[in-house]
Design an enzyme around this catalytic site. Structure first.
Site, PDB file in Angstrom:
ATOM      1  N   LYS A 292     -67.732  93.461 -98.578  1.00  0.00           N
ATOM      2  CA  LYS A 292     -66.967  92.333 -97.770  1.00  0.00           C
ATOM      3  C   LYS A 292     -66.119  91.234 -98.724  1.00  0.00           C
ATOM      4  CE  LYS A 292     -65.514  91.582 -93.330  1.00  0.00           C
ATOM      5  NZ  LYS A 292     -64.658  92.256 -92.736  1.00  0.00           N
TER       6      LYS A 292
ATOM      7  N   ASP B 130     -78.523  98.738 -95.076  1.00  0.00           N
ATOM      8  CA  ASP B 130     -79.400  98.929 -93.906  1.00  0.00           C
ATOM      9  C   ASP B 130     -78.633  99.455 -92.879  1.00  0.00           C
ATOM     10  OD1 ASP B 130     -81.687  98.962 -92.316  1.00  0.00           O
ATOM     11  OD2 ASP B 130     -81.772  96.523 -92.437  1.00  0.00           O
TER      12      ASP B 130
ATOM     13  N   ASP C 112     -66.901  97.209 -92.558  1.00  0.00           N
ATOM     14  CA  ASP C 112     -66.368  97.592 -91.494  1.00  0.00           C
ATOM     15  C   ASP C 112     -65.426  98.895 -91.539  1.00  0.00           C
ATOM     16  OD1 ASP C 112     -64.803  95.617 -92.852  1.00  0.00           O
ATOM     17  OD2 ASP C 112     -63.697  95.181 -90.806  1.00  0.00           O
TER      18      ASP C 112
ATOM     19  N   TYR D 232     -81.587  89.581 -97.412  1.00  0.00           N
ATOM     20  CA  TYR D 232     -82.956  89.640 -97.195  1.00  0.00           C
ATOM     21  C   TYR D 232     -83.977  88.865 -98.037  1.00  0.00           C
ATOM     22  CZ  TYR D 232     -81.660  93.514 -93.772  1.00  0.00           C
ATOM     23  OH  TYR D 232     -81.235  94.407 -92.862  1.00  0.00           O
TER      24      TYR D 232
END
Length: 335
Positions: free
Chosen positions: A170, A231, A207, A123
């Site tokens: 991740k 987010d 995930d 971002y």
């Protein structure tokens, strides 16, 4: 008497901000609201959606309640909300996910808090085209930002009597950027293990975390993660507790706190007395606790939960036909 900046915002912002102020007053908390304007609606007046007096007021009062703000199309702002967080170094976006209305929740066992790093990650908006056939975005993860967001999650867990902190990442694929975040999370966790061994620490790939939230939410407490994941995960959590109309949020820095609903400005229903003030009201409850007004915060939270669970006075987004004024009056009556 507390001095608090009020950014009513635009769209439905003024309606729900006024409703929240009315409920807080009914609960007996005296607040001197320093009302400032921001958003697409003030572009003609100030030439910017974020006039300098907004920042001046927040810096002076240290606490702000912010309604939804529309980012002008075609302006230099990627997001007014992001601009506020960046200017004031509000590095922790915190979204509690708690079931208040059983009829709307997908799982009754949800009671967790998402700590989202607010200042970097994808971002930061560093991106460019590579010729005509590709585009690149650069993801920034720093040790400093990683350390302070994880530390703030642990400090919150200690202060609120939480039992577990989970770092979400991740790093199995993004071995440098998310790998650095995970490394710092483990370093901070090792520090707190010496002083607060009662707080468990683990980490989850993002995930897998999303699946775990749906299937086994009772196993999770405080979640901490980089910007983009926060987010997504916080909106997933909002869906599980009943939707964005019930989801509060706060942005915290070292000295300044800005409390906000996480939904948008809904210009299509602005001025129609249809807007749901509950998400902003729950954000105000967080603000009242920050201001050490715990008794009033608890009373308001219970009054809102009673109205939602009774199910007789609900706005359109919650499946009812009540107006903003009617649900406001019902909450006040339950105080």
């Amino acid at each position: 008497m507390h001095n608090v900046t009020m950014i009513a915002g635009d769209g439905i912002g003024p309606e729900i901000s006024n409703a929240v102020a009315e409920i807080i007053a009914a609960a007996g908390v005296e607040i001197n609201w320093d009302r400032v304007e921001a958003g697409a609606g003030v572009m003609d007046k100030y030439g910017t959606p974020l006039p300098e007096q907004v920042f001046e007021s927040i810096r002076k009062n240290k606490v702000a309640l912010k309604g939804p703000i529309t980012t002008p199309v075609g302006s230099g702002f990627r997001s007014v909300n992001v601009a506020i967080r960046k200017e004031l170094d509000l590095y922790a976006n915190v979204r509690p996910l708690k079931v208040h209305a059983k009829a709307f929740a997908q799982n009754q066992a949800i009671d967790m808090v998402v700590f989202r790093e607010n200042t970097e990650g994808l971002y930061v908006g560093i991106e460019h085209y590579v010729g005509d056939e590709a585009a690149e975005s650069i993801k920034i993860i720093t040790r400093k930002a990683s350390r302070r967001i994880v530390r703030s999650a642990f400090e919150y867990a200690i202060r609120e009597g939480r039992k577990k902190v989970t770092a979400v990442h991740k790093a199995n694929i993004l071995k440098f950027s998310d790998g650095l975040f995970l490394e710092e999370a483990r370093n901070i966790a090792a520090e707190y293990a010496q002083t607060h061994p009662e707080i468990e620490f683990d980490d989850k790939i993002v995930d897998n975390m999303c699946m775990q939230m749906v299937q086994y939410p009772e196993q999770y407490d405080v979640l901490v993660m980089p910007n983009l994941y926060g987010d997504i995960v916080s909106d997933l959590g909002a869906g599980l507790i009943g939707g964005l109309g019930l989801a509060p949020g706060m942005n915290l820095g070292d000295e300044i706190a800005v409390f906000e609903a996480v939904h948008g400005s809904a210009p299509d229903i602005a001025g129609q007395n249809k807007a749901n003030p509950v998400a902003l009201l729950f954000s105000a409850v967080l603000m009242l606790r920050h201001l050490k007004e715990k008794e009033a915060a608890d009373r308001i939270e219970k009054a809102v939960s009673d109205v939602l669970n009774e199910g007789k006075v609900l706005t359109v987004d919650l499946g009812g036909n009540a107006s903003t004024d009617q649900i406001t009056e019902a909450i006040i009556a339950n105080l």
